[in-house]
Design a protein around this motif. Structure first.
Motif, PDB file in Angstrom:
ATOM      1  N   ILE A   1       0.822  -1.201   0.000  1.00 50.85           N
ATOM      2  CA  ILE A   1       0.000   0.000   0.000  1.00 50.85           C
ATOM      3  C   ILE A   1       0.864   1.263   0.000  1.00 50.85           C
ATOM      4  CG2 ILE A   1      -0.202   0.143   2.520  1.00 50.85           C
ATOM      5  CD1 ILE A   1      -3.099   1.031   2.125  1.00 50.85           C
ATOM      6  N   GLU A   2       2.088   1.131   0.556  1.00 49.24           N
ATOM      7  CA  GLU A   2       2.993   2.276   0.591  1.00 49.24           C
ATOM      8  C   GLU A   2       3.363   2.759  -0.812  1.00 49.24           C
ATOM      9  OE1 GLU A   2       2.975   0.225   4.332  1.00 49.24           O
ATOM     10  OE2 GLU A   2       3.470  -0.491   2.313  1.00 49.24           O
ATOM     11  N   ASN A   3       3.326   1.868  -1.784  1.00 50.86           N
ATOM     12  CA  ASN A   3       3.634   2.286  -3.146  1.00 50.86           C
ATOM     13  C   ASN A   3       2.666   3.363  -3.610  1.00 50.86           C
ATOM     14  OD1 ASN A   3       5.350   0.054  -2.899  1.00 50.86           O
ATOM     15  ND2 ASN A   3       5.127  -0.480  -5.073  1.00 50.86           N
ATOM     16  N   THR A   4       1.424   3.229  -3.197  1.00 52.73           N
ATOM     17  CA  THR A   4       0.406   4.209  -3.581  1.00 52.73           C
ATOM     18  C   THR A   4       0.451   5.436  -2.683  1.00 52.73           C
ATOM     19  OG1 THR A   4      -1.036   2.429  -4.375  1.00 52.73           O
ATOM     20  CG2 THR A   4      -2.056   4.565  -3.973  1.00 52.73           C
ATOM     21  N   THR A   5       0.507   5.232  -1.380  1.00 48.55           N
ATOM     22  CA  THR A   5       0.451   6.377  -0.464  1.00 48.55           C
ATOM     23  C   THR A   5       1.695   7.253  -0.560  1.00 48.55           C
ATOM     24  OG1 THR A   5       1.284   4.973   1.328  1.00 48.55           O
ATOM     25  CG2 THR A   5      -1.105   5.232   1.140  1.00 48.55           C
ATOM     26  N   ASP A   6       2.872   6.655  -0.792  1.00 47.44           N
ATOM     27  CA  ASP A   6       4.083   7.466  -0.923  1.00 47.44           C
ATOM     28  C   ASP A   6       4.038   8.349  -2.167  1.00 47.44           C
ATOM     29  OD1 ASP A   6       5.111   6.451   1.388  1.00 47.44           O
ATOM     30  OD2 ASP A   6       6.594   5.138   0.446  1.00 47.44           O
ATOM     31  N   CYS A   7       3.450   7.845  -3.221  1.00 49.49           N
ATOM     32  CA  CYS A   7       3.285   8.640  -4.436  1.00 49.49           C
ATOM     33  C   CYS A   7       2.408   9.859  -4.141  1.00 49.49           C
ATOM     34  CB  CYS A   7       2.664   7.785  -5.543  1.00 49.49           C
ATOM     35  SG  CYS A   7       2.347   8.642  -7.095  1.00 49.49           S
ATOM     36  N   LEU A   8       1.320   9.644  -3.418  1.00 48.05           N
ATOM     37  CA  LEU A   8       0.393  10.731  -3.120  1.00 48.05           C
ATOM     38  C   LEU A   8       0.984  11.728  -2.131  1.00 48.05           C
ATOM     39  CD1 LEU A   8      -2.865   8.571  -2.722  1.00 48.05           C
ATOM     40  CD2 LEU A   8      -2.109   9.832  -4.750  1.00 48.05           C
ATOM     41  N   SER A   9       1.639  11.230  -1.088  1.00 44.65           N
ATOM     42  CA  SER A   9       2.183  12.142  -0.074  1.00 44.65           C
ATOM     43  C   SER A   9       3.307  12.996  -0.635  1.00 44.65           C
ATOM     44  CB  SER A   9       2.669  11.363   1.152  1.00 44.65           C
ATOM     45  OG  SER A   9       3.709  10.466   0.814  1.00 44.65           O
ATOM     46  N   THR A  10       4.084  12.445  -1.560  1.00 45.10           N
ATOM     47  CA  THR A  10       5.153  13.225  -2.178  1.00 45.10           C
ATOM     48  C   THR A  10       4.569  14.383  -2.980  1.00 45.10           C
ATOM     49  OG1 THR A  10       6.658  11.340  -2.298  1.00 45.10           O
ATOM     50  CG2 THR A  10       7.081  13.163  -3.803  1.00 45.10           C
ATOM     51  N   MET A  11       3.509  14.115  -3.743  1.00 43.07           N
ATOM     52  CA  MET A  11       2.883  15.181  -4.516  1.00 43.07           C
ATOM     53  C   MET A  11       2.300  16.265  -3.614  1.00 43.07           C
ATOM     54  SD  MET A  11       3.222  14.883  -7.785  1.00 43.07           S
ATOM     55  CE  MET A  11       1.888  15.871  -8.450  1.00 43.07           C
ATOM     56  N   ALA A  12       1.712  15.868  -2.491  1.00 44.60           N
ATOM     57  CA  ALA A  12       1.151  16.849  -1.562  1.00 44.60           C
ATOM     58  C   ALA A  12       2.257  17.741  -0.991  1.00 44.60           C
ATOM     59  CB  ALA A  12       0.410  16.140  -0.429  1.00 44.60           C
ATOM     60  N   SER A  13       3.376  17.134  -0.630  1.00 46.17           N
ATOM     61  CA  SER A  13       4.481  17.895  -0.073  1.00 46.17           C
ATOM     62  C   SER A  13       5.080  18.849  -1.103  1.00 46.17           C
ATOM     63  CB  SER A  13       5.565  16.945   0.440  1.00 46.17           C
ATOM     64  OG  SER A  13       5.081  16.164   1.508  1.00 46.17           O
ATOM     65  N   VAL A  14       5.140  18.410  -2.341  1.00 49.73           N
ATOM     66  CA  VAL A  14       5.631  19.258  -3.425  1.00 49.73           C
ATOM     67  C   VAL A  14       4.847  20.564  -3.462  1.00 49.73           C
ATOM     68  CG1 VAL A  14       5.630  19.509  -5.938  1.00 49.73           C
ATOM     69  CG2 VAL A  14       6.509  17.419  -4.933  1.00 49.73           C
ATOM     70  N   CYS A  15       3.533  20.448  -3.506  1.00 45.48           N
ATOM     71  CA  CYS A  15       2.689  21.631  -3.650  1.00 45.48           C
ATOM     72  C   CYS A  15       2.721  22.504  -2.399  1.00 45.48           C
ATOM     73  CB  CYS A  15       1.259  21.209  -3.965  1.00 45.48           C
ATOM     74  SG  CYS A  15       1.104  20.386  -5.558  1.00 45.48           S
ATOM     75  N   LYS A  16       2.740  21.892  -1.244  1.00 48.89           N
ATOM     76  CA  LYS A  16       2.742  22.663   0.007  1.00 48.89           C
ATOM     77  C   LYS A  16       3.983  23.545   0.129  1.00 48.89           C
ATOM     78  CE  LYS A  16       3.415  22.127   4.935  1.00 48.89           C
ATOM     79  NZ  LYS A  16       4.799  22.623   4.841  1.00 48.89           N
TER      80      LYS A  16
END
Length: 349
Positions: A242-257
Motif C-alpha cells: 500500500i505504501e507504493n500508492t500512499t508514498d506517491c500521493l504524499s510526495t505530490m502533496a508535499s511538493v505543492c505545500k
C-alpha cells in the motif's frame, strides 16, 4: 524553459523539500526533490510542461490523453449550465397548465442529457486514474523512481486532479443541477405510474438515473469518484504494498505545500491560476491519501503535514479556496477520527 534549481536542505524532517516552478504556464512544473524519508534519497526533476512520453509510457499516455482532451469542454459546459429553475417553478405552481408543464419538461430534458455526459466522463476518468496508478506504483521501481522516470504520466496525473477539483468547485456552486435532476426523476416516476413512456428514457433509463442520482448527491462527485477508484485499486492489488500508492500521493502533496508556502518560490509565479493549480493538486492527493492509507492523512504518523497544508489554504482569499476546504471537510475519510488532533479539526471548522 526555466532553470532547474536544486534545493538541498534538511530544514524539514518529515517530508521532502523541493521546488516546483509553474512560471510560464499552468503546466510549467519544475521539481527538485530531496527526499530524506526514502532510503535512496534521490534528487529528480519533473517537467510537467514539456514532458513527452517515452516508448514505455506511450500506450498508457495515449489512453489518458484521449480522456483529458475532453476535460476543458466538460468544464465549459458545466460553467455555462444555467438550469431550468424558472420553468420548473412555473410548472409546479400551475399543475393544470399543460403548456407550462411541457415548457418545463422540454427545458429539463436537454439538461439531463448534459448531466449524463458529465457522469459518463467521470467513469472514463475513473478508469484513467486506475491505469495511471498501476503504471506509477508497479514494481520493481519505487513510487519516487516512477515519478522521475515517467514524467509524462506524472503530468497527466496532475491534470486529472486539477480538472477534478475545478469540476467539483463549479458543481458545488450550482444548485440548479440537483434541482433539475430531481424534477426530471419526479416527472419520470409520475409518468411511469400512468403507464407513459417518454422518449428521453431511451437516453436516460431508470438504472442510469439511479446511478446519476448517487453521483450528483455527493458534494464533490468527481473527487469521490477518484477516491473510490484509488481505494478500489489498492483492494484489487493485494500483492502491491500500500505504501507504493500512499508514498506517491504524499510526495505530490508535499511538493505543492512547500511551493505555496515559500515566498521565494511563489514570487516566480505570474498568474493566479498557477497558484490554484498547485492548491487543487495538493488537496486532491491529500483526499486520495486519506482514503487509501489505513490511518489516513490526519494521523500524527501521516507523511503529509496537514497543519501546514491547511494553513497554506487559509492564507489565500476565502472565495478562492472555500471549495477546496469543503472538499477536505466533507470528502475525507478520517478527519473525525479520535486520532485527529483538535487543532486540525479546529482549523477546518
Amino acid at each position: 524553459m526555466g532553470n532547474l534549481l536544486k534545493v538541498l536542505t534538511r530544514e524539514i524532517e518529515n517530508y521532502p523539500h523541493f521546488f516546483l516552478d509553474f512560471e510560464r504556464t499552468k503546466w510549467d512544473l519544475l521539481k527538485v526533490l530531496t527526499c530524506t524519508e526514502l532510503d535512496q534519497g534521490p534528487n529528480f526533476f519533473l517537467d510537467f510542461e514539456n514532458a513527452q512520453p517515452t516508448d514505455g509510457e506511450r500506450e498508457v499516455w495515449n489512453q489518458i490523453s484521449a480522456v483529458l482532451q475532453d476535460s476543458e469542454s466538460m468544464l465549459a459546459d458545466l460553467q455555462a449550465y444555467k438550469g431550468a429553475g424558472q420553468e420548473i417553478r412555473d410548472a409546479i405552481q400551475n399543475p393544470n397548465d399543460i403548456q407550462l408543464q411541457e415548457k418545463a419538461w422540454n427545458s429539463v430534458c436537454p439538461l439531463v442529457v448534459r448531466l449524463k455526459r458529465f457522469y459518463e466522463f467521470s467513469l472514463r476518468l475513473e478508469k484513467a486514474l486506475q491505469s495511471l496508478l498501476e503504471s506509477l506504483t508497479c514494481p520493481p521501481y519505487t513510487p519516487t523512481q516512477h515519478l522521475e522516470r515517467e514524467q509524462a504520466l506524472a503530468k497527466e496525473f496532475a491534470e486529472i486532479l486539477h480538472f477534478t477539483l475545478r469540476f467539483d468547485e463549479l458543481k458545488m456552486r450550482n444548485p440548479a443541477i440537483q434541482n433539475d435532476f430531481s424534477y426530471y426523476r419526479r416527472t419520470i416516476s409520475r409518468n411511469r405510474i400512468n403507464n407513459m413512456h417518454l422518449d428521453i428514457e431511451n437516453e436516460v433509463n431508470n438504472e442510469m438515473a439511479n446511478r446519476m442520482s448517487l453521483f450528483y448527491a455527493e458534494a464533490t462527485p468527481m473527487l469521490k469518484t477518484l477516491s473510490n477508484a484509488t481505494t478500489h485499486f489498492v483492494s484489487e492489488n493485494k500483492t502491491l504494498p500500500i505504501e507504493n500508492t500512499t508514498d506517491c500521493l504524499s510526495t505530490m502533496a508535499s511538493v505543492c505545500k512547500v511551493m505555496l508556502e515559500t515566498p521565494e518560490y511563489r514570487s516566480r509565479f505570474t498568474s493566479e491560476e498557477t497558484l490554484m493549480f498547485c492548491m487543487r493538486v495538493m488537496v486532491g492527493v491529500i483526499i486520495l491519501y486519506d482514503h487509501v492509507h489505513p490511518v489516513g492523512a490526519f494521523s500524527k504518523t501521516s507523511k503529509i503535514d496537514m497543519k501546514g497544508c491547511i494553513k497554506v489554504l487559509k492564507e489565500q482569499p476565502p472565495d478562492s479556496v472555500e471549495g477546496l476546504l469543503n472538499a477536505l471537510r466533507f470528502t475525507t475519510k478520517h478527519l473525525n477520527d479520535e486520532s485527529t488532533s483538535k487543532q486540525i479539526r479546529a482549523m477546518l471548522q
